[in-house]
Design an enzyme around this catalytic site. Structure first.
Site, PDB file in Angstrom:
ATOM      1  CG  ASP A  16      -1.851  -1.149   1.309  1.00 29.87           C
ATOM      2  OD1 ASP A  16      -2.115  -1.742   0.259  1.00 29.87           O
ATOM      3  OD2 ASP A  16      -2.313  -1.469   2.421  1.00 29.87           O
ATOM      4  NE  ARG A  17      -0.094   8.466  -1.202  1.00 30.78           N
ATOM      5  CZ  ARG A  17      -0.833   9.547  -1.455  1.00 30.78           C
ATOM      6  NH1 ARG A  17      -2.100   9.414  -1.804  1.00 30.78           N
ATOM      7  NH2 ARG A  17      -0.309  10.748  -1.359  1.00 30.78           N
TER       8      ARG A  17
END
Length: 305
Positions: free
Chosen positions: A139-140
């Site tokens: 994930d970011r």
């Protein structure tokens, strides 16, 4: 362009239409939903509603969406924390806030842009033009180890290891609450949330998902965990820990909506990676240190004990 049809649920009654659309249409922000309304791209029972329309319940909504423009992946001189590299693979310690590949809303500044500059043409083409070399994602707002393939043979070999769990990923996180047991397993299927299409959730009929966890340390109201993925579903650790009542500290999607002072994203770090080298077959085991934000949070928690 393509059109989708939506029927609000009873719990949607009274919700502003732009807010409803941003929850039910994957990848659509509230501001983008407002633009669609202003441009007449949304109808309610055949009529164009006003911009402040609220869901009455039972109406049929039609939304005409423009085709998303996929941004071109171009090389960008972005610093990389390279943990391991040879002619077949590269392993990078991704910082919090970096998106893995270009997508609408994130056209550049991604890991792929950085890899294209660093590796030149030597990235696997299996992931396509937008995802060259990318074997798996994180994930970011999750930091840590991610592996990319430099040729198609390496990509295929690593993808097979990902499928049969030979490629092992270990994470550390800070979870809200106190765990009674020292270790455990969450075995619960994950799929798209039925109430919010931008989120994942434990749902009947979802894809099998297994997360193993063990306690590293306990603090007042927070537990330091090591997690090992047996499967690799989107947001798996975040969803599983929230499902058992212990969302990750700083996770404003699956936990408390308010950001935690001192944290940019959720306190989740991919600290370990183990795989068989796709060319030699020799085991490769890599680790990387926790990011500064994680360490500062640990120091703060230790002072409370």
């Amino acid at each position: 362009m393509h059109t989708i049809r939506l029927t609000p649920l009873e719990e949607d009654t009274g919700t502003r239409l732009d807010s409803f659309l941003s929850r039910r249409v994957e990848g659509l922000t509230r501001s983008a939903a407002a633009r669609l309304l202003a441009e007449g791209c949304v109808t309610c029972d055949g009529a164009v509603p006003g911009k402040s329309y609220r869901i009455a319940g039972g109406e049929e909504l039609c939304v005409t969406l423009p085709e998303a423009e996929e941004p071109e992946a171009v090389p960008q001189d972005i610093p990389l924390d390279v943990v391991y590299e040879d002619e077949d693979v590269i392993v990078v310690n991704k910082p919090v806030g970096m998106v893995v590949h270009p997508a609408p809303g994130h056209p550049d500044g991604t890991l792929v842009n950085a890899l294209l500059h660093h590796c030149g043409d030597s990235l696997s083409g299996i992931g396509g033009e937008k995802r060259p070399g990318i074997v798996h994602r994180i994930d970011r707002d999750t930091s840590g180890l991610i592996i990319a393939a430099k040729n198609d043979a390496a990509h295929l070999a690593l993808a097979a290891q990902l499928a049969d769990h030979t490629l092992a990923r270990t994470y550390e996180c800070l979870a809200v609450g106190n765990f009674r047991q020292d270790s455990g397993t969450v075995n619960a299927p994950i799929g798209r949330s039925r109430s919010d299409r931008k989120k994942m959730a434990v749902v009947a009929g979802g894809r099998p998902a297994v997360t193993h966890w063990e306690v590293l340390a306990r603090y007042p109201g927070v537990t330091h965990l090591r997690c090992r993925l047996e499967t690799g579903r989107t947001h798996q650790i975040r969803v599983h820990l929230a499902y058992i009542g212990h969302p990750i500290l700083g996770d404003t999607v699956y936990g408390n909506k308010k950001p935690v002072p001192g944290l940019t994203g959720q306190c989740l770090h991919a600290t370990g990676l183990r795989f068989l080298h796709p060319h030699t077959g020799c085991p490769v085991e890599l680790t990387c240190p926790r990011p500064e934000e994680f360490e500062r949070m640990l120091v703060k928690l230790q002072k409370r004990t």
